[in-house]
Design an enzyme around this catalytic site. Structure first.
Site, short mmCIF file in Angstrom:
data_model
loop_
_atom_site.label_atom_id
_atom_site.label_comp_id
_atom_site.label_asym_id
_atom_site.label_seq_id
_atom_site.Cartn_x
_atom_site.Cartn_y
_atom_site.Cartn_z
N ARG A 1 -67.48 29.84 -45.38
CA ARG A 1 -68.39 29.91 -44.25
C ARG A 1 -68.86 28.50 -43.94
O ARG A 1 -69.34 27.80 -44.83
CB ARG A 1 -69.59 30.81 -44.57
CG ARG A 1 -69.24 32.29 -44.71
CD ARG A 1 -70.44 33.09 -45.19
NE ARG A 1 -70.15 34.52 -45.24
CZ ARG A 1 -69.55 35.13 -46.25
NH1 ARG A 1 -69.16 34.42 -47.31
NH2 ARG A 1 -69.32 36.44 -46.22
N ALA B 1 -68.71 21.02 -43.41
CA ALA B 1 -70.08 21.55 -43.48
C ALA B 1 -70.12 23.00 -43.95
O ALA B 1 -70.56 23.90 -43.24
CB ALA B 1 -70.78 21.41 -42.13
N ASN C 1 -50.31 14.62 -38.85
CA ASN C 1 -51.59 14.24 -39.45
C ASN C 1 -52.33 15.43 -40.06
O ASN C 1 -52.53 15.48 -41.27
CB ASN C 1 -52.50 13.56 -38.42
CG ASN C 1 -52.34 12.06 -38.39
OD1 ASN C 1 -51.54 11.52 -39.15
ND2 ASN C 1 -53.09 11.40 -37.55
N GLU C 2 -52.77 16.35 -39.20
CA GLU C 2 -53.57 17.46 -39.71
C GLU C 2 -53.66 18.60 -38.71
O GLU C 2 -53.32 18.45 -37.53
CB GLU C 2 -54.99 17.01 -40.07
CG GLU C 2 -55.91 16.77 -38.91
CD GLU C 2 -55.81 15.40 -38.30
OE1 GLU C 2 -55.62 15.34 -37.06
OE2 GLU C 2 -55.91 14.40 -39.01
N ASP D 1 -51.29 4.51 -33.29
CA ASP D 1 -50.92 5.71 -34.02
C ASP D 1 -50.88 6.93 -33.11
O ASP D 1 -50.06 7.84 -33.30
CB ASP D 1 -51.89 5.95 -35.18
CG ASP D 1 -51.65 4.99 -36.35
OD1 ASP D 1 -50.60 4.31 -36.35
OD2 ASP D 1 -52.50 4.92 -37.25
N GLY D 2 -51.78 6.97 -32.13
CA GLY D 2 -51.79 8.09 -31.20
C GLY D 2 -50.51 8.16 -30.38
O GLY D 2 -50.00 9.25 -30.09
N ASP E 1 -68.55 25.09 -40.67
CA ASP E 1 -68.12 24.63 -39.34
C ASP E 1 -66.62 24.76 -39.14
O ASP E 1 -66.15 25.00 -38.03
CB ASP E 1 -68.55 23.18 -39.12
CG ASP E 1 -70.04 23.05 -38.87
OD1 ASP E 1 -70.73 24.09 -38.79
OD2 ASP E 1 -70.53 21.90 -38.76
#
Length: 264
Positions: free
Chosen positions: A148, A185, A122-123, A45-46, A150
């Site tokens: 707020r 997070a 992808n993202e 996929d990469g 990560d």
């Protein structure tokens, strides 16, 4: 038909690339790295992500097909022992084109500077270079929350099985023209509060991130990592462009999900 082949670069992938090129040339297909009608990705996929970004300016003219030389991928569905079958299909068989949605990322800067535009298969992720990421999140021009934590991850339906899934996001079928916003997070207490759940936005909705403080940002677009300063806003939406895959046989999405994550 003109074609190009990209390889992961290892010995196995390179050998398959040369083998396929020899076979396809025997069928009088023309090798053209600059203006291919079809790009064959050999690796994983990469490797296909790399090919997508290399040919992102030809998405309406180029179709992609993947051969995996490692584990089964979501984009690479042919195996090395099927290379001869794939070559004959490419040379002799009309193929079906399947289109998947992409993510548009537009970064605007302070002082009316030039904006940057990217496409992600992808993202895209956003993090603060130092400390906690603090961002106002707007949806359709309306303030939704102040995040707020990560960082934030915005994914396509095909990318929903990647980093988004690791963040607890939903898996979306790639026929759905949507993007998904997932938190990394987040800080939730008596003072600070976010929705705490992934958000799925349809094609006609835009998500805008606006920095609350003056910091530098690390922004990824698929495998690319970018450092941006003086950011005024980061806009995400379903792109007008789509990626086109050449299909010579059924490639059911939910079967890929099962084979990748829960196959016995």
């Amino acid at each position: 038909m003109k074609y190009a082949i990209t390889s992961k670069g290892d010995s196995k992938s390179n050998a398959l690339m040369h083998k396929m090129r020899t076979y396809l040339n025997d069928f009088d297909l023309q090798y053209d790295e600059n203006q291919p009608d079809m790009v064959i990705s050999v690796g994983g996929d990469g490797t296909l992500l790399y090919a997508f970004h290399r040919y992102k300016n030809r998405l309406d003219k180029t179709a992609f097909v993947g051969v995996h030389t490692g584990h089964l991928g979501f984009y690479a569905d042919w195996t090395p022992d099927e290379v001869e079958k794939l070559v004959i299909a490419v040379a002799k068989t009309p193929f079906q084109v399947v289109e998947y949605p992409l993510l548009e990322v537009i970064i605007r800067y302070q002082h009316a500077g030039k904006e940057s535009r990217y496409l992600a298969l992808n993202e895209s992720t956003v993090k603060s270079v130092e400390g906690t990421l603090v961002m106002d999140v707007e949806i359709r021009g309306q303030h939704f929350e102040t995040f707020r934590g990560d960082g934030l991850c915005i994914s396509t339906p095909t990318g929903s099985t990647a980093y988004n899934k690791a963040l607890g996001g939903a898996i979306l079928h790639p026929s759905i023209p949507a993007i998904q916003l997932a938190e990394m997070a987040s800080i939730n207490n008596r003072v600070f509060r976010t929705v705490g759940s992934p958000l799925v936005l349809p094609a006609h909705h835009t998500c805008m991130l606006k920095p609350v403080n003056d910091v530098d940002f690390q922004i990824t677009v698929d495998h690319l990592t970018l450092l941006h300063k003086d950011v005024k806003s980061i806009q995400f939406r379903v792109a007008a462009e789509k990626i086109r895959f050449a299909r010579f046989r059924p490639f059911p999405f939910w079967k890929r999900v099962k084979d990748s994550f829960i196959r016995e």
